[in-house]
Design an enzyme around this catalytic site. Structure first.
Site, PDB file in Angstrom:
ATOM      1  N   HIS A 243      37.317  50.856  48.410  1.00 51.87           N
ATOM      2  CA  HIS A 243      35.970  50.491  47.932  1.00 51.87           C
ATOM      3  C   HIS A 243      35.887  49.069  47.368  1.00 51.87           C
ATOM      4  CE1 HIS A 243      34.930  54.767  48.150  1.00 51.87           C
ATOM      5  NE2 HIS A 243      35.860  55.082  47.261  1.00 51.87           N
TER       6      HIS A 243
HETATM    7  C1  BDR Z   1      33.419  53.441  43.159  1.00 50.71           C
HETATM    8  O1  BDR Z   1      33.565  54.322  42.046  1.00 50.71           O
HETATM    9  C2  BDR Z   1      34.760  54.049  41.362  1.00 50.71           C
HETATM   10  O2  BDR Z   1      35.499  55.217  41.161  1.00 50.71           O
HETATM   11  C3  BDR Z   1      35.558  53.118  42.220  1.00 50.71           C
HETATM   12  O3  BDR Z   1      36.307  52.217  41.431  1.00 50.71           O
HETATM   13  C4  BDR Z   1      34.518  52.403  43.040  1.00 50.71           C
HETATM   14  O4  BDR Z   1      34.011  51.279  42.362  1.00 50.71           O
HETATM   15  C5  BDR Z   1      33.474  54.265  44.433  1.00 50.71           C
HETATM   16  O5  BDR Z   1      32.446  55.204  44.445  1.00 50.71           O
END
Ligand code: BDR
Ligand code: CA
Length: 322
Positions: A243
């Site tokens: 992500h």
């Molecule tokens: C996002 O949520 C967080 O857990 C991760 O770091 C990322 O930014 C993904 O949904």
């Protein structure tokens, strides 16, 4: 296109946030001017401690870390130790950082650096959008001062990851996300539609582990926890979504989405079951649905390879993954 304009990363430093920071820090040409933290994966204070740990490991303790919102605009805070570990970094036991956060609050720091660098400051937000929303409230001229905002968040044509509709960063503060996405600045949204297609694997982890630098070995250690969580809860095999590092690469122009329409994006702020859902309008609508946001909907799927190489991972042919 890349640029050396100053960059602030606003993050809830858990595992993929840390990988994003390491990716940016590995390029000395990127002017990472400050890091601001927010609740989310862990508390804003722990996120700051984790950020300091990463900065010290990477030899950049000079970059200031500022603590931001401990809860959403509504005062809620749901953390994610089940994903990122009790310490936010996969329970890897890094030592207490030597340094401390600056005393300036995150939102004030964002406004100050925007004022000091008119038209040049870039923002990368990879946590709940509470700090950016607070900064907008402090200075309504922020959208004219900031050159670009890249946001990891949302799920457009993809299911959510905390509810069937909502992605974690938006779900953690829908009111803030709505404010930020409708503020009229130049925004690129990097939703689950692309981050769930750029996957780190066990082979990537082994290549990081085989490298000799402290940062690559640290990356391998935190990735072990992340792969395990994704294996148990999402994919059934050791693969994990990239992500925040993908959003970082898009923010600095090192990855260009192949498909990224500019459309208005709204957020469900109701108390119904779709709370936190990002709703994208049709391309070409002007004005009525709010300002247009560039929404990354397709990338090549090869970014994790670039991430591993940047962090010093050894070439794949030198690793026995049998
Ligand atoms: C996002 O949520 C967080 O857990 C991760 O770091 C990322 O930014 C993904 O949904
Ligand atoms: Ca994050």
């Amino acid at each position: 296109m890349t640029s050396n304009d100053p960059l602030i990363v606003d993050c809830d430093t858990g595992i993929d946030d840390a990988l994003a920071l390491l990716y940016l820090l590995a390029d000395p040409g990127i002017d990472l001017r400050a890091i601001t933290t927010v609740f989310g994966n862990t508390s804003a204070d722990t996120a700051a401690a984790n950020t300091l740990r990463v900065l010290e490991l990477a030899g950049r303790p000079d970059i200031p870390t500022a603590v931001g919102a401990a809860s959403s605009l509504r005062g809620t805070a749901r953390l994610a130790p089940h994903v990122h570990g009790d310490d936010g970094l996969g329970n890897t036991g890094l030592p207490t950082p030597a340094g401390a956060p600056v005393t300036e609050p995150a939102a004030e720091l964002i406004v100050r650096l925007a004022r000091e660098n008119p038209g040049r400051l870039r923002l990368l937000a990879v946590g709940p959008l509470t700090n950016l929303a607070t900064a907008l409230r402090l200075d309504p001229e922020l959208p004219e001062l900031v050159s670009h905002v890249t946001i990891m968040g949302g799920a457009v044509n993809h299911p959510g990851n905390v509810t069937p509709w909502a992605e974690a960063n938006v779900a953690n503060d829908p009111e803030a996300a709505r404010l930020v996405l409708r503020a009229g600045w130049d925004v690129t949204l990097v939703p689950l539609d692309v981050t769930m297609t750029e996957l780190l694997t066990e082979e990537h982890r082994l290549r990081l582990l085989a490298a000799t630098t402290p940062t690559s070995r640290f990356a391998a250690n935190i990735l072990a926890h992340y792969l395990d969580v994704y294996q148990r809860n999402v994919f059934g095999s050791p693969r994990a979504a990239c992500h925040d590092p993908l959003a970082a690469a898009i923010a600095v122009g090192e990855v260009s989405p192949e498909l990224a329409p500019i459309v208005p994006v709204d957020v469900d702020t109701s108390d119904g079951q779709e709370r936190g859902r990002t709703v994208a309008g049709r391309p070409g609508r002007d004005g009525s649905g709010g300002p247009g946001v560039r929404v990354a909907l397709r990338t090549e799927g090869t970014f994790p390879e670039r991430l591993v190489q940047r962090l010093g991972g050894v070439p794949s042919r030198t690793i026995d993954i049998a």
